[in-house]
Write an enzyme that holds these catalytic residues in place. Sequence first.
Site, PDB file in Angstrom:
ATOM      1  N   GLY A  19     -86.024   6.381   4.315  1.00  0.00           N
ATOM      2  CA  GLY A  19     -84.789   7.123   4.063  1.00  0.00           C
ATOM      3  C   GLY A  19     -83.708   6.770   5.071  1.00  0.00           C
ATOM      4  O   GLY A  19     -82.534   6.591   4.717  1.00  0.00           O
ATOM      5  N   LYS A 196     -96.420  -3.389  -7.059  1.00  0.00           N
ATOM      6  CA  LYS A 196     -96.362  -2.916  -5.666  1.00  0.00           C
ATOM      7  C   LYS A 196     -97.769  -2.545  -5.177  1.00  0.00           C
ATOM      8  O   LYS A 196     -98.123  -2.773  -4.017  1.00  0.00           O
ATOM      9  CB  LYS A 196     -95.418  -1.712  -5.561  1.00  0.00           C
ATOM     10  CG  LYS A 196     -95.182  -1.218  -4.126  1.00  0.00           C
ATOM     11  CD  LYS A 196     -94.149  -2.060  -3.428  1.00  0.00           C
ATOM     12  CE  LYS A 196     -94.013  -1.877  -1.939  1.00  0.00           C
ATOM     13  NZ  LYS A 196     -94.070  -0.551  -1.398  1.00  0.00           N
ATOM     14  N   ASN A 204    -102.846  -1.257   2.863  1.00  0.00           N
ATOM     15  CA  ASN A 204    -102.783   0.102   3.424  1.00  0.00           C
ATOM     16  C   ASN A 204    -104.178   0.584   3.800  1.00  0.00           C
ATOM     17  O   ASN A 204    -104.410   1.057   4.911  1.00  0.00           O
ATOM     18  CB  ASN A 204    -102.173   1.073   2.400  1.00  0.00           C
ATOM     19  CG  ASN A 204    -100.650   1.061   2.429  1.00  0.00           C
ATOM     20  OD1 ASN A 204    -100.042   0.681   3.417  1.00  0.00           O
ATOM     21  ND2 ASN A 204    -100.041   1.465   1.342  1.00  0.00           N
TER      22      ASN A 204
END
Lengths: 317, 317
Positions: A19, A196, A204
């Site tokens: 963000g 993705k 991850n």
Amino acid sequence: MTRPPGHRTYTVVGLGAVGGYYGARLAAAGHVVRFVARSDVDHVRRHGLVVESPHGDVKLTNVEVYGDLSAVPASDVVLLAVKTTDNDAVLPHLGELVGPDSIVVVMQNGLGVEETIAAALPEAQVLGAMCFVCCHKVGPGHVRHLDYGQVTIGEHRAGGEAAGITDAVRAVASDLRVAGLSVQTVEDLATGRWRKLVWNIPYNGLSVVLDAGTDQLMADPVSRKLVEELMWEVVGGAAACGHHIDDGFVETMLRTTDEMTPYKTSMKLDFDAGRPLELDAIYRAPIRAARHAGFEMRRAEVLYRQLRFLDHRSGCG
Amino acid sequence: MTRPPGHRTYTVVGLGAVGGYYGARLAAAGHVVRFVARSDVDHVRRHGLVVESPHGDVKLTNVEVYGDLSAVPASDVVLLAVKTTDNDAVLPHLGELVGPDSIVVVMQNGLGVEETIAAALPEAQVLGAMCFVCCHKVGPGHVRHLDYGQVTIGEHRAGGEAAGITDAVRAVASDLRVAGLSVQTVEDLATGRWRKLVWNIPYNGLSVVLDAGTDQLMADPVSRKLVEELMWEVVGGAAACGHHIDDGFVETMLRTTDEMTPYKTSMKLDFDAGRPLELDAIYRAPIRAARHAGFEMRRAEVLYRQLRFLDHRSGCG
């Protein structure tokens, strides 16, 4: 505040690395950007927002930052950039941020993330954005961008159908491009989401379970092989769900990661900080979707269960 | 030293937890037992061998212990109780320990371990023993036995055929029983090996990768589920290779582990001590055998590759 004609107003929900990075770039390009933050509000009000980046630093002062969602005026575009694990805190108030023609861009990882938002905001146009970016928060109001930054963006349709390149997609893509970002628009968001996951599912999870950076995972032929096997399994899961990913994509992802600045994944950063892991969106949802379509993602499921165990032991999840 | 009539002589190669425990029990029952050790020789010569056990302690003095395999006289039975990762150091000299009628009992984990020994000693009768025992070394010449101790024993045949209950199996089983141990004889050693893997593949690997004891793995429903899925995959691999394991076995293994004293697996002890992990015997061999038979052990393979990565990073393997 003067507002250049045609410039859209933005609300960025979540002042984390993602963000902060994209919000700062849009603000630097002249948009009104309102940030909704949790712990950083006072610091950012006083000291502004700093993004260090090899693509050029951004230092914003007089940042419009809110701690309370209900105080934020409606904006043209809402970028939802909180972790999926924080959705429960944000969703009940999200309606207050959007007007009748608002666009909500879900900048989250995983599968099914737009469904959740579309269900909560049936009037809004919901887009999904996949951010391929290496950045992290180094302190309050302080984001360090290391590498990349591409955004892939498409519009959500119920049931995962292709929406085509809509006006909303064009508008947001244009703003991001003007802000200096590399943007790809996709007709079929669901396929983009699966693409993705080809990266997120191996890196991850393995970075957490093996306590390793992407560079270490790529350097040992054994872990590299495991990464590749997991990638192909995700491609298989996507195919079972009707989303074709071209054969060269796995090789491209491996090569891109080889060339990447050594990097701690967002999940590894969350784990090391004792934060909950985004396991539902990144593992559980695609594994279930593939199973529903008759394809067992056995390798990803091992990783998912290992991560859930570690997440529980951290006192999360 | 007087030797009771009919008592067989034993050489125990490897004075780790397993060799120390079973060797001490046989010695306490009156057998001549010669130990071959690496680092413990001087200590054991001076202070003897101590086994602490809820089934009764054993303290041996005047222990016949050798540092050099070539100095050991031939015995009736050789118990090979080194880790498979130490085979290379032992195999070239194993022939010196056996006479024309010697029995070699391979007390190692994994699949294919007897093939290796049979190839090196074509004249010997090769048995395999699966030790279901919780014990560890607490210091030189000092073994702590925590729980269990059952031995399953069968004779090896090339190609994994069932040998039936042979005289050699009866003889060694009898000696172990007289020494107070619970022994099961099996007609089909290969099936016995696969049954042991049903336990070893999930618990050994997960205890290392997740840094967890058996009790922790069983307490969280998520890791328990993963253990169970891995167990069923091993049962599937065995079936593909022609070795039937009855449906109730997985449930029995889970229940047995529930009731077990919280336990660090041998692989976890090896890992924590920086020793190489027995990955070829416990993971690689069964995964390859199953694949050769048309069955992919995908879950076990994930664990295998994770372990290999960790083993490499420790500077081993």
